[in-house]
Design a protein around this motif. Structure first.
Motif, PDB file in Angstrom:
ATOM      1  N   ASP A  31       0.833  -1.205   0.000  1.00  0.00           N
ATOM      2  CA  ASP A  31       0.000   0.000   0.000  1.00  0.00           C
ATOM      3  C   ASP A  31       0.869   1.256   0.000  1.00  0.00           C
ATOM      4  O   ASP A  31       0.549   2.240  -0.671  1.00  0.00           O
ATOM      5  N   THR A  32       1.970   1.224   0.719  1.00  0.00           N
ATOM      6  CA  THR A  32       2.906   2.354   0.747  1.00  0.00           C
ATOM      7  C   THR A  32       3.501   2.599  -0.635  1.00  0.00           C
ATOM      8  O   THR A  32       3.623   3.749  -1.074  1.00  0.00           O
ATOM      9  N   ILE A  33       3.847   1.527  -1.324  1.00  0.00           N
ATOM     10  CA  ILE A  33       4.413   1.668  -2.667  1.00  0.00           C
ATOM     11  C   ILE A  33       3.392   2.294  -3.609  1.00  0.00           C
ATOM     12  O   ILE A  33       3.702   3.257  -4.326  1.00  0.00           O
ATOM     13  N   THR A  34       2.172   1.786  -3.623  1.00  0.00           N
ATOM     14  CA  THR A  34       1.160   2.335  -4.537  1.00  0.00           C
ATOM     15  C   THR A  34       0.736   3.747  -4.133  1.00  0.00           C
ATOM     16  O   THR A  34       0.418   4.558  -4.994  1.00  0.00           O
ATOM     17  N   ALA A  35       0.776   4.051  -2.838  1.00  0.00           N
ATOM     18  CA  ALA A  35       0.442   5.407  -2.388  1.00  0.00           C
ATOM     19  C   ALA A  35       1.461   6.424  -2.895  1.00  0.00           C
ATOM     20  O   ALA A  35       1.151   7.610  -3.007  1.00  0.00           O
ATOM     21  N   ASN A  36       2.664   5.953  -3.221  1.00  0.00           N
ATOM     22  CA  ASN A  36       3.698   6.818  -3.798  1.00  0.00           C
ATOM     23  C   ASN A  36       3.564   6.915  -5.313  1.00  0.00           C
ATOM     24  O   ASN A  36       4.448   7.456  -5.981  1.00  0.00           O
ATOM     25  N   GLY A  37       2.481   6.366  -5.877  1.00  0.00           N
ATOM     26  CA  GLY A  37       2.237   6.453  -7.310  1.00  0.00           C
ATOM     27  C   GLY A  37       3.076   5.492  -8.128  1.00  0.00           C
ATOM     28  O   GLY A  37       3.297   5.707  -9.319  1.00  0.00           O
ATOM     29  N   LEU A  38       3.525   4.419  -7.504  1.00  0.00           N
ATOM     30  CA  LEU A  38       4.413   3.469  -8.157  1.00  0.00           C
ATOM     31  C   LEU A  38       3.685   2.157  -8.426  1.00  0.00           C
ATOM     32  O   LEU A  38       2.626   1.899  -7.861  1.00  0.00           O
ATOM     33  N   ASP A  54      10.581  -9.081   2.428  1.00  0.00           N
ATOM     34  CA  ASP A  54       9.670  -8.803   1.319  1.00  0.00           C
ATOM     35  C   ASP A  54      10.441  -8.054   0.236  1.00  0.00           C
ATOM     36  O   ASP A  54      11.071  -7.030   0.505  1.00  0.00           O
ATOM     37  N   VAL A  55      10.381  -8.570  -0.990  1.00  0.00           N
ATOM     38  CA  VAL A  55      11.114  -7.992  -2.112  1.00  0.00           C
ATOM     39  C   VAL A  55      10.106  -7.546  -3.170  1.00  0.00           C
ATOM     40  O   VAL A  55       9.210  -8.308  -3.545  1.00  0.00           O
ATOM     41  N   PHE A  56      10.264  -6.319  -3.624  1.00  0.00           N
ATOM     42  CA  PHE A  56       9.360  -5.733  -4.611  1.00  0.00           C
ATOM     43  C   PHE A  56      10.154  -5.232  -5.807  1.00  0.00           C
ATOM     44  O   PHE A  56      11.194  -4.592  -5.645  1.00  0.00           O
ATOM     45  N   TYR A  57       9.656  -5.518  -7.008  1.00  0.00           N
ATOM     46  CA  TYR A  57      10.208  -4.966  -8.244  1.00  0.00           C
ATOM     47  C   TYR A  57       9.335  -3.773  -8.598  1.00  0.00           C
ATOM     48  O   TYR A  57       8.175  -3.934  -8.989  1.00  0.00           O
ATOM     49  N   LYS A  65      12.788   2.945 -13.753  1.00  0.00           N
ATOM     50  CA  LYS A  65      13.322   2.695 -12.421  1.00  0.00           C
ATOM     51  C   LYS A  65      13.203   3.947 -11.561  1.00  0.00           C
ATOM     52  O   LYS A  65      13.077   5.057 -12.075  1.00  0.00           O
ATOM     53  N   LEU A  66      13.268   3.751 -10.257  1.00  0.00           N
ATOM     54  CA  LEU A  66      13.195   4.877  -9.321  1.00  0.00           C
ATOM     55  C   LEU A  66      14.566   5.488  -9.116  1.00  0.00           C
ATOM     56  O   LEU A  66      15.551   4.766  -8.954  1.00  0.00           O
ATOM     57  N   VAL A  67      14.610   6.809  -9.091  1.00  0.00           N
ATOM     58  CA  VAL A  67      15.848   7.533  -8.804  1.00  0.00           C
ATOM     59  C   VAL A  67      15.509   8.800  -8.027  1.00  0.00           C
ATOM     60  O   VAL A  67      14.347   9.211  -7.962  1.00  0.00           O
ATOM     61  N   GLY A  68      16.519   9.402  -7.444  1.00  0.00           N
ATOM     62  CA  GLY A  68      16.383  10.717  -6.828  1.00  0.00           C
ATOM     63  C   GLY A  68      15.328  10.813  -5.743  1.00  0.00           C
ATOM     64  O   GLY A  68      15.206   9.935  -4.888  1.00  0.00           O
ATOM     65  N   ALA A  69      14.568  11.889  -5.800  1.00  0.00           N
ATOM     66  CA  ALA A  69      13.585  12.203  -4.757  1.00  0.00           C
ATOM     67  C   ALA A  69      12.499  11.135  -4.643  1.00  0.00           C
ATOM     68  O   ALA A  69      12.034  10.841  -3.537  1.00  0.00           O
ATOM     69  N   ALA A  70      12.092  10.548  -5.761  1.00  0.00           N
ATOM     70  CA  ALA A  70      11.053   9.506  -5.717  1.00  0.00           C
ATOM     71  C   ALA A  70      11.547   8.291  -4.936  1.00  0.00           C
ATOM     72  O   ALA A  70      10.805   7.716  -4.125  1.00  0.00           O
ATOM     73  N   LEU A  71      12.788   7.907  -5.138  1.00  0.00           N
ATOM     74  CA  LEU A  71      13.367   6.779  -4.411  1.00  0.00           C
ATOM     75  C   LEU A  71      13.544   7.124  -2.940  1.00  0.00           C
ATOM     76  O   LEU A  71      13.197   6.328  -2.063  1.00  0.00           O
ATOM     77  N   ASP A  72      14.048   8.312  -2.653  1.00  0.00           N
ATOM     78  CA  ASP A  72      14.239   8.740  -1.260  1.00  0.00           C
ATOM     79  C   ASP A  72      12.919   8.757  -0.502  1.00  0.00           C
ATOM     80  O   ASP A  72      12.842   8.309   0.643  1.00  0.00           O
ATOM     81  N   ALA A  73      11.865   9.274  -1.131  1.00  0.00           N
ATOM     82  CA  ALA A  73      10.548   9.335  -0.482  1.00  0.00           C
ATOM     83  C   ALA A  73      10.012   7.934  -0.206  1.00  0.00           C
ATOM     84  O   ALA A  73       9.481   7.661   0.881  1.00  0.00           O
ATOM     85  N   LEU A  74      10.165   7.034  -1.178  1.00  0.00           N
ATOM     86  CA  LEU A  74       9.688   5.666  -0.974  1.00  0.00           C
ATOM     87  C   LEU A  74      10.429   4.999   0.171  1.00  0.00           C
ATOM     88  O   LEU A  74       9.813   4.359   1.025  1.00  0.00           O
ATOM     89  N   LEU A  75      11.739   5.138   0.216  1.00  0.00           N
ATOM     90  CA  LEU A  75      12.514   4.505   1.282  1.00  0.00           C
ATOM     91  C   LEU A  75      12.109   5.018   2.659  1.00  0.00           C
ATOM     92  O   LEU A  75      11.993   4.241   3.609  1.00  0.00           O
ATOM     93  N   ALA A  76      11.873   6.307   2.778  1.00  0.00           N
ATOM     94  CA  ALA A  76      11.438   6.869   4.066  1.00  0.00           C
ATOM     95  C   ALA A  76      10.064   6.325   4.451  1.00  0.00           C
ATOM     96  O   ALA A  76       9.840   5.954   5.607  1.00  0.00           O
ATOM     97  N   ASP A  77       9.158   6.256   3.481  1.00  0.00           N
ATOM     98  CA  ASP A  77       7.808   5.768   3.767  1.00  0.00           C
ATOM     99  C   ASP A  77       7.812   4.276   4.104  1.00  0.00           C
ATOM    100  O   ASP A  77       7.074   3.821   4.985  1.00  0.00           O
ATOM    101  N   LEU A  78       8.641   3.491   3.402  1.00  0.00           N
ATOM    102  CA  LEU A  78       8.726   2.059   3.713  1.00  0.00           C
ATOM    103  C   LEU A  78       9.333   1.819   5.086  1.00  0.00           C
ATOM    104  O   LEU A  78       8.916   0.907   5.802  1.00  0.00           O
ATOM    105  N   ALA A  79      10.303   2.633   5.467  1.00  0.00           N
ATOM    106  CA  ALA A  79      10.888   2.500   6.804  1.00  0.00           C
ATOM    107  C   ALA A  79       9.827   2.718   7.871  1.00  0.00           C
ATOM    108  O   ALA A  79       9.759   1.984   8.857  1.00  0.00           O
TER     109      ALA A  79
END
Length: 92
Positions: A31-38, A54-57, A65-79
């Motif tokens: 849900d966190t991944i999809t909430a980030n528009g991914l 849990d591993v997600f592609y 692929k994810l880079v920059g701010a989009a990746l940083d935001a996802l990592l913070a939200d997943l944490a």
């Protein structure tokens, strides 16, 4: 703990989340991944004792692929989503 592997897939960012296993964790992470528009192209979930792995592609809505701010935001939200829930005090 969340790790990222950009070389494991030519089409997606591979995100691995290790967290204390509990009911609803996989749903919370997805849900966190999809909430980030991914989008999630594939996922694998394994329980190792009391730990979930849990591993997600993951790809952007545009299919990259994810880079920059989009990746940083996802990592913070997943944490936050994978963090252990605080214990409720026992009522006396």
């Amino acid at each position: 703990m969340t790790t990222v592997d950009q070389s494991a897939s030519a089409l997606a960012t591979v995100v691995e989340v290790r967290a204390p296993d509990r009911i609803g964790l996989l749903w919370r992470l997805a849900d966190t991944i999809t909430a980030n528009g991914l989008t999630v192209g594939a996922a694998r979930a394994v329980s190792l004792g009391h730990e979930a792995v849990d591993v997600f592609y993951v790809r952007t809505a545009e299919g990259s692929k994810l880079v920059g701010a989009a990746l940083d935001a996802l990592l913070a939200d997943l944490a936050a989503a994978g963090a252990p829930e605080p214990l409720e005090p026992h009522p006396d």
